[in-house]
Design a protein around this motif. Structure first.
Motif, PDB file in Angstrom:
ATOM      1  N   THR A   1       0.832  -1.203   0.000  1.00  0.00           N
ATOM      2  CA  THR A   1       0.000   0.000   0.000  1.00  0.00           C
ATOM      3  C   THR A   1       0.868   1.255   0.000  1.00  0.00           C
ATOM      4  O   THR A   1       2.029   1.232   0.408  1.00  0.00           O
TER       5      THR A   1
ATOM      6  N   TRP B   1       0.948   3.752  -7.201  1.00  0.00           N
ATOM      7  CA  TRP B   1       1.032   2.296  -7.271  1.00  0.00           C
ATOM      8  C   TRP B   1       2.473   1.803  -7.282  1.00  0.00           C
ATOM      9  O   TRP B   1       2.776   0.748  -6.751  1.00  0.00           O
TER      10      TRP B   1
ATOM     11  N   ALA C   1       3.504   1.473  -3.851  1.00  0.00           N
ATOM     12  CA  ALA C   1       2.824   0.338  -3.226  1.00  0.00           C
ATOM     13  C   ALA C   1       3.572  -0.959  -3.517  1.00  0.00           C
ATOM     14  O   ALA C   1       3.766  -1.791  -2.625  1.00  0.00           O
TER      15      ALA C   1
ATOM     16  N   ASN D   1      -8.343   2.687  -2.599  1.00  0.00           N
ATOM     17  CA  ASN D   1      -9.442   3.127  -1.748  1.00  0.00           C
ATOM     18  C   ASN D   1      -9.770   4.565  -2.119  1.00  0.00           C
ATOM     19  O   ASN D   1      -8.883   5.355  -2.439  1.00  0.00           O
TER      20      ASN D   1
ATOM     21  N   GLU E   1      -5.714   5.708  -0.880  1.00  0.00           N
ATOM     22  CA  GLU E   1      -4.689   4.684  -0.684  1.00  0.00           C
ATOM     23  C   GLU E   1      -4.587   3.818  -1.941  1.00  0.00           C
ATOM     24  O   GLU E   1      -5.592   3.312  -2.429  1.00  0.00           O
ATOM     25  N   TYR E   2      -3.376   3.702  -2.460  1.00  0.00           N
ATOM     26  CA  TYR E   2      -3.103   2.855  -3.613  1.00  0.00           C
ATOM     27  C   TYR E   2      -2.716   1.467  -3.119  1.00  0.00           C
ATOM     28  O   TYR E   2      -1.996   1.348  -2.120  1.00  0.00           O
ATOM     29  N   LYS E   3      -3.182   0.428  -3.814  1.00  0.00           N
ATOM     30  CA  LYS E   3      -2.862  -0.947  -3.422  1.00  0.00           C
ATOM     31  C   LYS E   3      -2.357  -1.718  -4.636  1.00  0.00           C
ATOM     32  O   LYS E   3      -2.889  -1.554  -5.742  1.00  0.00           O
TER      33      LYS E   3
END
Length: 66
Positions: free
Chosen positions: A12, A17, A20, A46, A54-56
């Motif tokens: 994350t 990204w 992440a 998110n 939030e990048y995952k």
């Protein structure tokens, strides 16, 4: 003969990204030796107030088994 094990993780970041993915590799490196590669399998995020909060990155990390 070399044996490689693969695990799946989710990294994350609040920024992007790429971070992440990097965060997943860095955290894995704290407990795994000889990481051989990473495969990115999915990107998600998110959302809050119509913005990404939030990048995952779902990743598979391969490491040598000794």
């Amino acid at each position: 003969m070399a044996v490689v094990k693969v695990i799946e993780l989710v990294g994350t970041s609040r920024h992007n990204w790429t971070d992440a993915v990097e965060n997943a590799v860095v955290e894995a490196g704290k407990t795994l030796d000889d990481i051989a590669g990473v495969e990115v399998t999915n990107f998600t995020a998110n959302i809050g107030e119509s913005r990404i909060t939030e990048y995952k990155a779902n990743v598979k990390i391969a490491f040598h088994v000794h």
